[in-house]
Design an enzyme around this catalytic site. Structure first.
Site, PDB file in Angstrom:
ATOM      1  N   HIS A 114       0.541  -0.875   0.338  1.00  0.00           N
ATOM      2  CA  HIS A 114      -0.249  -0.013   0.121  1.00  0.00           C
ATOM      3  C   HIS A 114       0.816   1.799   0.058  1.00  0.00           C
ATOM      4  O   HIS A 114       0.304   2.648   0.440  1.00  0.00           O
ATOM      5  CB  HIS A 114      -0.980  -0.076   1.128  1.00  0.00           C
ATOM      6  CG  HIS A 114      -0.091   0.160   2.534  1.00  0.00           C
ATOM      7  ND1 HIS A 114       0.546  -0.286   3.554  1.00  0.00           N
ATOM      8  CD2 HIS A 114      -0.519   1.340   3.448  1.00  0.00           C
ATOM      9  CE1 HIS A 114       1.338   0.598   4.163  1.00  0.00           C
ATOM     10  NE2 HIS A 114       0.644   1.490   4.273  1.00  0.00           N
ATOM     11  N   GLY A 115       2.150   1.639   0.024  1.00  0.00           N
ATOM     12  CA  GLY A 115       2.769   2.340   0.378  1.00  0.00           C
ATOM     13  C   GLY A 115       4.592   1.639   0.540  1.00  0.00           C
ATOM     14  O   GLY A 115       4.414   1.192  -0.066  1.00  0.00           O
ATOM     15  N   GLY A 172       6.190   2.016   3.104  1.00  0.00           N
ATOM     16  CA  GLY A 172       5.727   1.005   5.098  1.00  0.00           C
ATOM     17  C   GLY A 172       7.441   2.254   5.586  1.00  0.00           C
ATOM     18  O   GLY A 172       8.281   2.479   5.221  1.00  0.00           O
TER      19      GLY A 172
END
Length: 337
Positions: free
Chosen positions: A254-255, A257
């Site tokens: 999702h990104g 981190g």
């Protein structure tokens, strides 16, 4: 097997290339989670990092039992992405910074602060396309590289803390839409929604004719048509088309981190950078943030390289990269709620 896919135990898999840094505690938490009752499989993403007992950046597949802690209280947190009408050729960051205004004072008729970003790693960011990797897909979704884009990362605000059921997912999606509308109004532009996806939620899935509960905590769904994977406020974001794989729990990173814990950031950066220096990034973008703690806690240095995360997912064959986007103006808070 793809060289970024690691099998840590019979129930525990991890997607991480040799260039992806993963903290040992996060792996320990992932292995511990695999031992929960009725847990079938856990899948760590390349942005995996430690959480409060359970790691963030993972998908968890269970049979019959639901684990609310594996979703967290910010139910529905995710990314919304808009194509705006702002011309890149006429870009003035000074003008954008003056126009963007303050959306931190919500309509007080709603107790859950609808239309505000929130704290932590949430943000809204004006971006430009810096590279197109797949022109066919880029054009298929009628995207225009001559115009600016708006990325909104936020969740269900107070509602997620008040409930642990998936009505918060709809609220979180609406919150991103209202944030985008308020910012585009301030910037005197219009736009259309390209995607609006979640990365903290519960989903019932069927795999090999068996029903399971799929928990995602900091993991996007590969079942969505398009996903945006942002880096830190001083790094690129990537627009990708997911490639669904059941054996990898139909999930994506999702990104970037986190690399550092929030409590450690000020001590690591305070003697090296002034507040004003932290409001500028190596990519030339600016940061609007009137919360001194967030300036340090969300500094780019506290995050992994987004390129290593994207590389891991490409090696695992779970994404087609469409475009790279560069931050121009990152909005966190002007003060208020």
């Amino acid at each position: 097997m793809d060289n970024s896919i690691q099998v840590l135990s019979d129930k525990t898999w991890l997607i991480a290339s040799k260039n992806t840094w993963i903290e040992g505690l996060a792996i320990q938490q992932l292995l511990t989670t695999a031992n929960l009752p009725n847990m079938v499989k856990v899948m760590g993403m390349p942005d995996l990092h430690p959480g409060k007992g359970y790691p963030i950046g993972a998908a968890y597949l269970s049979r019959e039992i639901i684990y609310p802690a594996l979703i967290g209280s910010d139910i529905g947190c995710g990314m919304g992405f808009w194509q705006t009408d702002i011309n890149l050729a006429k870009l003035s960051i000074d003008k954008l910074e003056k126009q963007i205004g303050n959306i931190d004072l919500p309509d007080t008729r709603h107790k859950y602060n609808l239309g505000t970003i929130g704290g932590g790693n949430h943000f809204a960011e004006i971006q430009k396309v810096s590279k197109i990797f797949d022109a066919t897909l880029f054009n298929q979704y009628q995207l225009n590289a001559k115009k600016l884009f708006l990325l909104v990362h936020s969740g269900s605000r107070g509602l997620g803390h008040a409930i642990l059921q998936n009505n918060a997912v709809a609220f979180a999606r609406l919150n991103r839409q209202v944030v985008a509308e308020r910012l585009m109004t301030n910037l005197n532009t219009q736009g259309h929604e390209v995607l609006n996806v979640c990365h903290n939620f519960l989903q019932k899935v069927t795999i090999d004719k068996q029903s399971y509960w799929l928990h995602r905590k900091g993991a996007s769904s590969a079942m969505d048509e398009l996903v945006i994977v942002p880096g830190s406020r001083g790094d690129y974001s990537y627009l990708v088309k997911p490639i669904q794989r059941d054996d990898l729990l139909m999930s994506l990173a999702h990104g970037a981190g986190r690399k550092w814990r929030r409590a450690d950031c000020k001590g690591k950066l305070d003697n090296r950078y002034s507040m004003q220096e932290l409001k500028r990034t190596k990519l030339g973008s600016r940061v609007i943030c009137e919360d001194n703690s967030l300036i340090f806690e969300e500094a780019p240095q506290a995050y992994k390289s987004i390129d290593s995360v994207i590389e891991s997912m490409q090696q695992a064959n779970i994404v087609t990269v469409i475009a790279q986007l560069t931050p121009i103006l990152n909005y966190k808070t002007q003060g208020g709620h």
